[in-house]
Design an enzyme around this catalytic site. Sequence first.
Site, PDB file in Angstrom:
ATOM      1  CG  HIS A 197       3.547  10.396   6.422  1.00 41.17           C
ATOM      2  ND1 HIS A 197       2.894  11.279   7.230  1.00 41.17           N
ATOM      3  CD2 HIS A 197       2.592   9.534   5.985  1.00 41.17           C
ATOM      4  CE1 HIS A 197       1.617  10.978   7.297  1.00 41.17           C
ATOM      5  NE2 HIS A 197       1.392   9.929   6.536  1.00 41.17           N
TER       6      HIS A 197
HETATM    7  C1  UD1 Z   1       0.432   4.759   5.232  1.00 43.70           C
HETATM    8  C2  UD1 Z   1      -0.931   5.262   4.786  1.00 43.70           C
HETATM    9  C3  UD1 Z   1      -1.081   6.737   5.167  1.00 43.70           C
HETATM   10  C4  UD1 Z   1      -0.789   6.954   6.638  1.00 43.70           C
HETATM   11  C5  UD1 Z   1       0.592   6.408   6.945  1.00 43.70           C
HETATM   12  C6  UD1 Z   1       0.962   6.608   8.394  1.00 43.70           C
HETATM   13  C7  UD1 Z   1      -1.823   4.200   2.741  1.00 43.70           C
HETATM   14  C8  UD1 Z   1      -2.120   4.416   1.312  1.00 43.70           C
HETATM   15  N1  UD1 Z   1      -1.108   5.181   3.343  1.00 43.70           N
HETATM   16  O1  UD1 Z   1       1.406   5.465   4.453  1.00 43.70           O
HETATM   17  O2  UD1 Z   1      -2.401   7.141   4.908  1.00 43.70           O
HETATM   18  O3  UD1 Z   1      -0.854   8.334   6.929  1.00 43.70           O
HETATM   19  O4  UD1 Z   1       0.608   5.018   6.615  1.00 43.70           O
HETATM   20  O5  UD1 Z   1       2.236   6.135   8.665  1.00 43.70           O
HETATM   21  O6  UD1 Z   1      -2.224   3.200   3.288  1.00 43.70           O
HETATM   22  N2  UD1 Z   1       7.935   1.277   5.981  1.00 43.70           N
HETATM   23  C9  UD1 Z   1       8.832   0.777   6.882  1.00 43.70           C
HETATM   24  N3  UD1 Z   1       8.352   0.127   7.983  1.00 43.70           N
HETATM   25  C10 UD1 Z   1       7.021  -0.034   8.212  1.00 43.70           C
HETATM   26  C11 UD1 Z   1       6.123   0.466   7.270  1.00 43.70           C
HETATM   27  C12 UD1 Z   1       6.583   1.132   6.169  1.00 43.70           C
HETATM   28  O7  UD1 Z   1      10.043   0.905   6.717  1.00 43.70           O
HETATM   29  O8  UD1 Z   1       6.659  -0.616   9.253  1.00 43.70           O
HETATM   30  C13 UD1 Z   1       8.450   2.020   4.808  1.00 43.70           C
HETATM   31  C14 UD1 Z   1       8.611   1.144   3.587  1.00 43.70           C
HETATM   32  O9  UD1 Z   1       9.718   1.580   2.891  1.00 43.70           O
HETATM   33  C15 UD1 Z   1       7.364   1.449   2.778  1.00 43.70           C
HETATM   34  C16 UD1 Z   1       7.129   2.914   3.121  1.00 43.70           C
HETATM   35  O10 UD1 Z   1       7.540   3.046   4.478  1.00 43.70           O
HETATM   36  O11 UD1 Z   1       7.564   1.217   1.419  1.00 43.70           O
HETATM   37  C17 UD1 Z   1       5.701   3.329   2.974  1.00 43.70           C
HETATM   38  O12 UD1 Z   1       4.812   2.472   3.727  1.00 43.70           O
HETATM   39  P1  UD1 Z   1       3.289   2.264   3.277  1.00 43.70           P
HETATM   40  O13 UD1 Z   1       2.584   1.390   4.240  1.00 43.70           O
HETATM   41  O14 UD1 Z   1       3.234   1.893   1.835  1.00 43.70           O
HETATM   42  O15 UD1 Z   1       2.662   3.720   3.320  1.00 43.70           O
HETATM   43  P2  UD1 Z   1       2.896   4.929   4.332  1.00 43.70           P
HETATM   44  O16 UD1 Z   1       3.665   5.972   3.625  1.00 43.70           O
HETATM   45  O17 UD1 Z   1       3.393   4.478   5.656  1.00 43.70           O
END
Ligand code: UD1
Length: 378
Positions: free
Chosen positions: A217
């Site tokens: 991820h």
């Molecule tokens: C975040 C953390 C990362 C951690 C990871 C675990 C930061 C910078 N990164 O990354 O260190 O390893 O979480 O999962 O804080 N999304 C959903 N549903 C959710 C959450 C996210 O669909 O409940 C999707 C959205 O499209 C979003 C993307 O995932 O844009 C990324 O989510 P985000 O919270 O920005 O960062 P992660 O990649 O999850």
Amino acid sequence: MTQKSTRGHVLCVVGARPNFMKIAPIMRAFSAAAVPVPSRLVHTGQHYDAAMKASFFTQLRIPEPDLDLGVGSGSHAVQTAEIMKRFEPELDANPPRAVLVVGDVNSTIACSLVAVKKGIPVIHVEAGLRSGDRAMPEEINRILTDQLSDLLFTTEQDAAANLQREGIDAGKIHFVGNVMIDSLLQNLSLAIPAEHTFERFGAPPAAEEPFGLVTLHRPSNVDDPAVLEALLGTLCDIGRDMPLVFPMHPRTRNNIERFGLDKQLADSGICVTGPLSYLEMLGVMQRSSLVLTDSGGLQEETTALGIPCLTLRHSTERPITVTEGTNTIVGTSAERILTAYRDFRQTGGKAGRIPSLWDGRAAERIAANISDWLVAGT
Ligand code: UD1
């Protein structure tokens, strides 16, 4: 005789999936401490899908958050700024003695920054980890959060040297062990058997057949179409030799669809599932013969369980999983990954030992330390 008390509460922060298994044992240890530490819990809402959040609260027995900031997804600037804006009123309404943050996600740095500017001490659990790769958003979050913190709890001994190199006073640093391993050890006996999870998603590896567990991820691996396509190609090569189970993060799934890579994966025989609950993941991991991952938590959990782990990154902020544990950093090139895979097939993979203080009692040490610190400052 007056009873000792900490006066006031510690405000704990969670935001994203890897925070949940870290906060659970800490809040339990706060209640169980000789002088209990009153606490409140804020969930920033960085992760909000049921599969990324709700099941973790239930399975890890985390109390319902006192406040959910509901920030959701966004660019780093938008997400961090929204958390800061929505967190500040909680500090004004219910001023805590300290704010406790865990890990390295955007919620960690955002809440630390708000607290420190209000003169509220910050406590960082999992301090001092450094990958040396400033292109990782988490590395920036780690460096800055540690600079803002008054009490820094570390999971491995090398972390203190990283902190002192950055000018942090040794008196603030406490080596306590790893709260993620506390959660692992507390929940292993409750793990959901892998077979149940495979049934839920279909196309399971046959019973008793060895299989590999994959997670990906990191933005550096999944946001660039060429990198992601090459990694999926390598995983397909491995999948033809040994079944792979791939619980997929929403970021990865979105990108695979966006880049039109679904077909490549559909034909690969890799069993793709949605994000697993914590107890499902433990069950699948425990039964796996090999883990291929870019996650920080899985590098630690595989070391604790003695399962060989190939980390699909160029660096790690958790070097003890390599020097003492079962982890090998293999980068992202097909050649290196396949060489390491063949070595695993021939030798059974890297063995290791359990790092110091990864004994299931880190949260207890943290709670005792914070309790003493609060009593001394009362
Ligand atoms: C975040 C953390 C990362 C951690 C990871 C675990 C930061 C910078 N990164 O990354 O260190 O390893 O979480 O999962 O804080 N999304 C959903 N549903 C959710 C959450 C996210 O669909 O409940 C999707 C959205 O499209 C979003 C993307 O995932 O844009 C990324 O989510 P985000 O919270 O920005 O960062 P992660 O990649 O999850």
